[in-house]
Motif scaffolding. Structure first.
Motif, PDB file in Angstrom:
ATOM      1  N   GLY A  47      43.853  41.239  10.881  1.00 49.99           N
ATOM      2  CA  GLY A  47      44.697  42.787  12.285  1.00 49.99           C
ATOM      3  C   GLY A  47      43.785  42.796  12.940  1.00 49.99           C
ATOM      4  O   GLY A  47      44.153  43.297  14.388  1.00 49.99           O
ATOM      5  N   GLU A  48      42.269  42.235  13.455  1.00 50.54           N
ATOM      6  CA  GLU A  48      42.094  42.593  14.135  1.00 50.54           C
ATOM      7  C   GLU A  48      41.885  41.480  15.612  1.00 50.54           C
ATOM      8  O   GLU A  48      42.025  40.551  15.362  1.00 50.54           O
ATOM      9  N   TRP A  49      42.516  41.805  16.748  1.00 45.36           N
ATOM     10  CA  TRP A  49      42.636  41.293  18.274  1.00 45.36           C
ATOM     11  C   TRP A  49      41.756  40.436  18.322  1.00 45.36           C
ATOM     12  O   TRP A  49      40.654  40.687  18.215  1.00 45.36           O
ATOM     13  N   ASP A  50      41.587  39.292  18.429  1.00 44.77           N
ATOM     14  CA  ASP A  50      40.609  37.659  18.650  1.00 44.77           C
ATOM     15  C   ASP A  50      41.291  37.206  19.930  1.00 44.77           C
ATOM     16  O   ASP A  50      39.513  37.062  20.482  1.00 44.77           O
ATOM     17  N   TYR A  79      33.746  39.860  41.645  1.00 50.13           N
ATOM     18  CA  TYR A  79      35.035  38.531  41.635  1.00 50.13           C
ATOM     19  C   TYR A  79      35.853  40.436  41.899  1.00 50.13           C
ATOM     20  O   TYR A  79      36.781  40.307  41.522  1.00 50.13           O
ATOM     21  N   LEU A  80      35.609  40.370  42.851  1.00 54.54           N
ATOM     22  CA  LEU A  80      37.084  41.934  43.961  1.00 54.54           C
ATOM     23  C   LEU A  80      38.210  41.695  43.775  1.00 54.54           C
ATOM     24  O   LEU A  80      38.717  42.975  42.923  1.00 54.54           O
ATOM     25  N   ASP A  81      38.885  39.748  44.335  1.00 55.91           N
ATOM     26  CA  ASP A  81      39.564  40.051  44.815  1.00 55.91           C
ATOM     27  C   ASP A  81      40.811  39.498  43.145  1.00 55.91           C
ATOM     28  O   ASP A  81      41.506  38.972  43.390  1.00 55.91           O
ATOM     29  N   GLU A  82      39.954  39.369  42.249  1.00 54.13           N
ATOM     30  CA  GLU A  82      40.492  38.463  41.211  1.00 54.13           C
ATOM     31  C   GLU A  82      40.327  39.350  39.805  1.00 54.13           C
ATOM     32  O   GLU A  82      39.969  40.659  39.329  1.00 54.13           O
ATOM     33  N   THR A  83      41.821  39.165  39.190  1.00 55.11           N
ATOM     34  CA  THR A  83      41.650  39.813  37.839  1.00 55.11           C
ATOM     35  C   THR A  83      41.942  39.273  36.493  1.00 55.11           C
ATOM     36  O   THR A  83      41.284  37.763  36.521  1.00 55.11           O
ATOM     37  N   ILE A  84      41.849  39.467  35.847  1.00 49.72           N
ATOM     38  CA  ILE A  84      41.762  39.754  34.315  1.00 49.72           C
ATOM     39  C   ILE A  84      43.096  38.318  33.914  1.00 49.72           C
ATOM     40  O   ILE A  84      44.280  39.780  33.955  1.00 49.72           O
ATOM     41  N   ARG A  85      42.573  37.632  32.979  1.00 52.83           N
ATOM     42  CA  ARG A  85      44.236  36.520  32.847  1.00 52.83           C
ATOM     43  C   ARG A  85      43.772  36.354  30.714  1.00 52.83           C
ATOM     44  O   ARG A  85      45.001  35.872  30.630  1.00 52.83           O
ATOM     45  N   GLU A  86      43.021  36.507  30.852  1.00 53.25           N
ATOM     46  CA  GLU A  86      42.585  36.130  29.539  1.00 53.25           C
ATOM     47  C   GLU A  86      41.342  36.460  28.166  1.00 53.25           C
ATOM     48  O   GLU A  86      40.419  36.179  29.671  1.00 53.25           O
ATOM     49  N   ILE A  87      41.525  37.207  27.191  1.00 55.81           N
ATOM     50  CA  ILE A  87      40.100  37.310  26.858  1.00 55.81           C
ATOM     51  C   ILE A  87      39.685  36.702  25.369  1.00 55.81           C
ATOM     52  O   ILE A  87      40.953  37.169  24.919  1.00 55.81           O
ATOM     53  N   ASN A  88      39.260  36.369  25.150  1.00 52.85           N
ATOM     54  CA  ASN A  88      38.711  36.166  24.137  1.00 52.85           C
ATOM     55  C   ASN A  88      37.459  36.210  23.497  1.00 52.85           C
ATOM     56  O   ASN A  88      36.318  36.808  23.865  1.00 52.85           O
ATOM     57  N   LYS A  89      37.448  36.557  22.016  1.00 52.16           N
ATOM     58  CA  LYS A  89      36.694  37.151  21.498  1.00 52.16           C
ATOM     59  C   LYS A  89      35.492  36.012  20.451  1.00 52.16           C
ATOM     60  O   LYS A  89      36.113  35.078  20.481  1.00 52.16           O
ATOM     61  N   GLU A  90      34.467  35.953  21.182  1.00 49.09           N
ATOM     62  CA  GLU A  90      33.684  34.938  20.664  1.00 49.09           C
ATOM     63  C   GLU A  90      32.649  35.432  19.910  1.00 49.09           C
ATOM     64  O   GLU A  90      31.598  36.517  19.154  1.00 49.09           O
TER      65      GLU A  90
END
Length: 117
Positions: A47-50, A79-90
């Protein structure tokens, strides 16, 4: 959806309140949850987010706040003008995909490693 571990359900309720799932798939290594708003979230079997993928949408700030603060600081500076679209735990830490399609890698403490090409 009923088979999801409690902590996965809690994650969804916290970060995506009121959102319904289109589909939930279980495989050998975890659960894939596809929300009606276009987001997809992968969880481990316990159940941990990945992985959280906005699929061209910005991730909620509450999820970004789960990362080490150094990551947000690095992105804000470089990257001041950018936003986060995805995060992956590796295994090495985190891979963060930005709105300009740049993929950044950070260690588990939030130290910048490299741009993934």
């Amino acid at each position: 959806m009923n088979e999801l571990p409690t902590n996965a359900k809690s994650f969804l309720e916290t970060h995506f309140p009121g959102q319904e799932a289109n589909r939930v798939e279980k495989d050998n290594d975890g659960y894939d949850v596809y929300l009606k708003n276009g987001f997809s979230i992968d969880f481990t079997l316990d159940g941990e987010w990945d992985d959280v993928d906005g699929n061209t949408q910005d991730l909620p700030q509450s999820i970004i706040d789960l990362l080490p603060a150094k990551i947000a600081e690095y992105i804000q500076t470089n990257y001041l003008d950018e936003t986060i679209r995805e995060i992956n735990k590796e295994k090495f830490g985190f891979e963060v995909d930005l709105s300009n399609r740049v993929e950044l890698e950070f260690d588990s403490e939030g130290n910048f490693l490299r741009v993934d090409k």
